[in-house]
Design an enzyme around this catalytic site. Sequence first.
Site, PDB file in Angstrom:
ATOM      1  N   TYR A  56       0.828  -1.193   0.000  1.00 63.70           N
ATOM      2  CA  TYR A  56       0.000   0.000   0.000  1.00 63.70           C
ATOM      3  C   TYR A  56       0.870   1.253   0.000  1.00 63.70           C
ATOM      4  O   TYR A  56       1.539   1.567   0.981  1.00 63.70           O
ATOM      5  CB  TYR A  56      -0.932   0.014   1.215  1.00 63.70           C
ATOM      6  CG  TYR A  56      -1.855  -1.171   1.313  1.00 63.70           C
ATOM      7  CD1 TYR A  56      -2.279  -1.865   0.185  1.00 63.70           C
ATOM      8  CD2 TYR A  56      -2.313  -1.611   2.557  1.00 63.70           C
ATOM      9  CE1 TYR A  56      -3.121  -2.952   0.274  1.00 63.70           C
ATOM     10  CE2 TYR A  56      -3.176  -2.699   2.655  1.00 63.70           C
ATOM     11  CZ  TYR A  56      -3.561  -3.378   1.515  1.00 63.70           C
ATOM     12  OH  TYR A  56      -4.393  -4.456   1.615  1.00 63.70           O
ATOM     13  N   HIS A 120       0.099 -12.062   1.150  1.00 65.35           N
ATOM     14  CA  HIS A 120      -0.731 -11.091   0.443  1.00 65.35           C
ATOM     15  C   HIS A 120      -1.059 -11.534  -0.982  1.00 65.35           C
ATOM     16  O   HIS A 120      -0.165 -11.752  -1.795  1.00 65.35           O
ATOM     17  CB  HIS A 120      -0.003  -9.746   0.416  1.00 65.35           C
ATOM     18  CG  HIS A 120      -0.860  -8.581   0.078  1.00 65.35           C
ATOM     19  ND1 HIS A 120      -0.377  -7.294   0.035  1.00 65.35           N
ATOM     20  CD2 HIS A 120      -2.187  -8.474  -0.218  1.00 65.35           C
ATOM     21  CE1 HIS A 120      -1.351  -6.456  -0.286  1.00 65.35           C
ATOM     22  NE2 HIS A 120      -2.459  -7.159  -0.455  1.00 65.35           N
TER      23      HIS A 120
END
Length: 310
Positions: A56, A120
């Site tokens: 992110y 992830h």
Amino acid sequence: MRYHRLGHTDLIVSELAFGAAPLGSMFGVFAEQDGVDAVRTALDVGVNLFDVAPYYGATTAETALGDALRGVDRGTYLLATKVGRYGLADFDFSAQRVRRSVTESLRRLGTDHLDLIQCHDIEFGSPAQIVGETVPALRALQTEGLVGHVGITGYPLPTLAHVAARAHVDTVLSYCQYTLQDRRLAAWEEYFTACGAGVVNAAPLAMGALTRQGAPDWHPGSFALHARCAEAADLCEALGGDLAKLALQFSVTATPAATTVVGTSSPDEVRRNVAWLAEPIDQELLRAVETCLEPVRDRGWNSGRGVGPC
């Protein structure tokens, strides 16, 4: 705020979790102080789980979250971050890289331990590697006291199920699949539970599709899905409601998951979300929106390697 145990872990999590992706400007620019205030407001209203990732904002979300939490009693919140994804097409689930990733995340977040570490978007990696190399590497970090629990995240539910059945993971995070439009996660909850994994729901607004503003340009959903969601937003407005409010209320109160992750970088949005959850859901409006969305119910998109149509 209500709290639930996350699977078989010792983590008692708030029903609403703070998604920190916006702190990395993933959804637009924001004022740095607003991000700090959003985190502090979340703590004030009872949110205790903060979810972030190195991906992110190319690590900036972790840094921003760490800065916002500086000076806060570490025993009052839970930190979840991720390994394996570092860019749009940059994936590395090797044991060496995930160990380094955890060390880097600890430094950015300003803590000596993570409550939950997650692989992830596992659909972009090799399931065999994640089962045989990545998860064992994270378990080794657990024995060292650097991480508390180990989980996986991703979009295709069959891929998550495949890995959960073969690797000992504590949590499974699924996004966009327990919403007003897509509820396929519910059919898999028992399976994940049987595998010993607690379930985390994320993106209850379907990455913006279930809002007045509608899906952003990069949204992977079909034209038909976007059109129906836009119709639902118009319908809500005509009936005096708000699609985002209804979507959040539905996902958080009806989900089979222990907690629902909602991304925000605004203190006002945090307060608004909590206020919405304190109100009863408008059942008549819910039925009308469900009818509107029925033609695209449970329709998703392809994600990752070798994944068939959703």
